[in-house]
Write a protein that holds these residues in place. Structure first.
Motif, mmCIF file in Angstrom:
data_model
loop_
_atom_site.group_PDB
_atom_site.id
_atom_site.type_symbol
_atom_site.label_atom_id
_atom_site.label_comp_id
_atom_site.label_asym_id
_atom_site.label_seq_id
_atom_site.Cartn_x
_atom_site.Cartn_y
_atom_site.Cartn_z
ATOM 1 N N SER A 8 64.625 -10.038 33.483
ATOM 2 C CA SER A 8 65.473 -10.858 34.359
ATOM 3 C C SER A 8 65.012 -12.307 34.456
ATOM 4 C CB SER A 8 65.510 -10.250 35.763
ATOM 5 O OG SER A 8 64.209 -10.334 36.336
ATOM 6 N N GLY A 9 63.822 -12.603 33.915
ATOM 7 C CA GLY A 9 63.268 -13.956 34.052
ATOM 8 C C GLY A 9 64.098 -15.003 33.330
ATOM 9 N N GLU A 10 63.987 -16.246 33.797
ATOM 10 C CA GLU A 10 64.834 -17.325 33.256
ATOM 11 C C GLU A 10 64.663 -17.544 31.763
ATOM 12 O OE1 GLU A 10 64.775 -20.965 35.373
ATOM 13 O OE2 GLU A 10 65.469 -20.058 37.237
ATOM 14 N N GLU A 11 63.476 -17.186 31.241
ATOM 15 C CA GLU A 11 63.257 -17.412 29.800
ATOM 16 C C GLU A 11 63.943 -16.330 28.950
ATOM 17 O OE1 GLU A 11 59.650 -15.162 31.415
ATOM 18 O OE2 GLU A 11 61.260 -16.462 32.124
ATOM 19 N N HIS A 12 64.518 -15.323 29.618
ATOM 20 C CA HIS A 12 65.100 -14.198 28.869
ATOM 21 C C HIS A 12 66.623 -14.236 28.795
ATOM 22 C CE1 HIS A 12 61.116 -12.664 28.662
ATOM 23 N NE2 HIS A 12 61.036 -12.379 29.935
ATOM 24 N N TYR A 13 67.241 -15.357 29.144
ATOM 25 C CA TYR A 13 68.703 -15.464 29.004
ATOM 26 C C TYR A 13 69.108 -16.931 28.984
ATOM 27 C CZ TYR A 13 68.822 -16.394 34.091
ATOM 28 O OH TYR A 13 68.636 -16.929 35.334
ATOM 29 N N GLU A 14 70.396 -17.152 28.723
ATOM 30 C CA GLU A 14 70.907 -18.514 28.673
ATOM 31 C C GLU A 14 71.810 -18.725 29.885
ATOM 32 O OE1 GLU A 14 74.268 -20.545 25.967
ATOM 33 O OE2 GLU A 14 72.684 -19.575 24.819
ATOM 34 N N LYS A 15 71.525 -19.787 30.621
ATOM 35 C CA LYS A 15 72.329 -20.076 31.808
ATOM 36 C C LYS A 15 73.696 -20.624 31.403
ATOM 37 C CE LYS A 15 69.747 -21.102 36.015
ATOM 38 N NZ LYS A 15 68.864 -19.968 35.942
ATOM 39 N N GLY A 16 74.765 -20.129 32.044
ATOM 40 C CA GLY A 16 76.105 -20.651 31.763
ATOM 41 C C GLY A 16 76.705 -21.206 33.039
#
Length: 509
Positions: free
Chosen positions: A411-419
């Motif tokens: 769930s950490g910010e480095e594990h997805y792309e913010k849209g």
């Protein structure tokens, strides 16, 4: 359009067709009409092209032409084609004409299309308004679609149509806000579930809450030969129709998609018992309220109805009856009871199922004690349509050889792309989750393999932070550096004050 028609061009026409309805009808409703029209246009154009080919090949010999056409995937005649509808676009009864054409198309193809259009009424006053408005909208819809050529020779790859269908479903889901999540699981989330259950050739694949079928298609596509049997069930009538059309447009002609409430009326049965599947995937409605109303029986709609395990002939709730206002565990139990001996399942759920008490805790304990739970995966927030809450995936297996349970915190910010409206999983994020799951390893701040003892010590609470510590240590503070900084600030302040004095003196204040 000359030359090959591109994905872009198809998507563009579809999006323009949607403009006809915007502001007049809710997009979660009008999507059904646009997607149905796309399906009809595709069938018609394929029919038209084949008719031309056979006419040429058999030199106009009607009998041979008709015989050849009767062997096609879908059989059409003049009165069920798009061209026929388009030629009647100015007719005062156009809504009725479309309905009749669809019914006729079903009759001609009962094996495949029986009941597909029964929930889609082009003559509905409730949806399209009075005759004049309705006719104007339907005429515009037919005119938009007339700009599109979907002949196989022009479209080339059949996937183009399937992808256009997907594109529209996804656009509608993001448009429909809260309702969007009801019929669509975002592509990457579907892809993740598909890779986690790893379907094999000849597996039976099942989605008990299949929406428009995109998740099932992703799972089927994991098997290169596509030799799998596809099963689904969907409660919403129009969405059930979309799922069937979606299957055909993706070349899956033998999918068995049923219409009904999976919990109170599961329709995939063998000898009266729940059918068993090797791979089960689902994104059930989060915390469904009144999930058990289908068990209430006639006239029992009052608030006094209380669900009991004995009311289910399939005995799915003997480990515990989920709370009336939260159906999550009801779907989990249905899936576990539908799992074949070597079966794997992966389902998306709200985090509450990991730690909530009362009957849900009882069910959770039973699942763990029977060694069915294989992994708990925490996902980023904002991945799903209509809800910002972060969700998790539970992976379960029959015949597990190990006793440990893997926890992954992705769930950490480095594990997805913010849209802007929606966050996205990227390929690298998926690959990392799947690789960690396959290797079943502990990785600092990302995953943890917990023993059964640890889980019992935690009273069967599966809340991910109890097992995966993602806390970032702060840098130790360098006191001498802080002292130096304070000294510099004091000095600057003294200089500013001195300057200030000068200005005030000059101004004679």
């Amino acid at each position: 359009m000359s030359g090959k028609v591109t994905q872009q061009q198809i998507n563009q026409v579809l999006w323009e067709a949607a403009d006809t309805f915007r502001g007049k009808i809710d997009s979660s409703t009008y999507k059904d009409y646009i997607l149905t029209m796309l399906f009809i246009k595709y069938l018609s154009d394929a029919y038209k092209e084949h008719l031309e080919e056979y006419t040429k090949r058999y030199d106009g010999d009607e009998q041979r032409i008709q015989r050849a056409l009767s062997r096609e995937r879908f059989v059409l005649d003049e009165h069920s084609t798009f061209d026929y509808l388009y030629s009647n676009r100015n007719d005062a009864e156009i809504g009725q004409i479309i309905n009749k054409a669809l019914a006729h198309l079903e009759d001609e193809n009962t094996a495949k299309l029986r009941g597909v259009f029964r929930n889609i009424d082009f003559n509905s006053e409730a949806i399209f308004g009075k005759t004049k408005e309705r006719n104007a909208m339907l005429r515009a819809l037919l005119e938009d679609f007339n700009k599109l050529t979907l002949k196989p020779s022009v479209v080339g790859n059949e996937d183009v149509i399937g992808d256009a269908y997907q594109f529209m479903i996804e656009r509608f889901a993001s448009d429909a806000g809260k309702k969007g999540g009801e019929f669509y699981t975002p592509t990457m989330a579907s892809e993740l579930l598909a890779r986690l259950v790893k379907p094999q050739e000849n597996d039976r694949i099942y989605d008990p809450t299949c929406g428009s079928g995109s998740l099932l298609i992703k799972v089927a596509n994991q098997v290169p030969s596509k030799k799998v049997a596809v099963y689904g069930q969907e409660r919403n009538g129009a969405t059930h129709s979309l799922a069937l059309m979606n299957m055909y447009l993706h070349g899956i002609d033998d999918a068995k998609i049923e219409w009904g409430d999976t919990l109170s009326n599961p329709l995939h049965l063998e000898d009266g018992k729940l059918m068993k599947f090797q791979a089960i995937v689902a994104n059930p409605p989060f915390s469904l309220d009144k999930w058990a109303m289908g068990f209430a029986g006639e006239g029992n709609t009052d608030s006094k109805f209380k669900m009991e395990a004995s009311l289910d002939p399939h005995r799915r709730f003997e480990w515990g009856v989920p709370p009336a206002s939260r159906g999550d565990m009801a779907f989990v139990q249905h899936m576990l009871y539908s799992l074949a001996e070597n079966g794997r399942m992966a389902t998306i759920l709200p985090h509450g199922v990991l730690f909530r008490g009362s009957s849900e805790a009882k069910i959770r304990k039973q699942i763990i004690d029977m060694n069915l739970l294989d992994a708990v995966i925490g996902l980023p927030e904002g991945l799903f349509y209509g809800t910002g809450i972060p969700a998790c995936i539970l992976v379960m297996k029959k015949d597990r050889k190990r006793k440990d349970i893997l926890f992954i915190d992705a769930s950490g910010e480095e594990h997805y792309e913010k849209g802007k409206n929606q966050n996205k999983l990227r390929e690298q994020d998926l690959a990392k989750i799947v690789e960690t799951f396959e290797n079943y390893v502990t990785e600092d701040k990302y995953s943890y393999v917990a023993t059964l003892e640890e889980i019992k010590e935690n009273d069967y609470n599966l809340n991910i932070p109890r097992y995966v510590d993602t806390f970032e240590e702060e840098e130790p503070v360098d006191m001498s550096q802080v002292k130096e900084n304070i000294k510099n600030i004091k000095q600057e302040l003294a200089e500013v004050e001195e300057q200030m004095e000068k200005y005030l003196e000059e101004l004679g204040l």
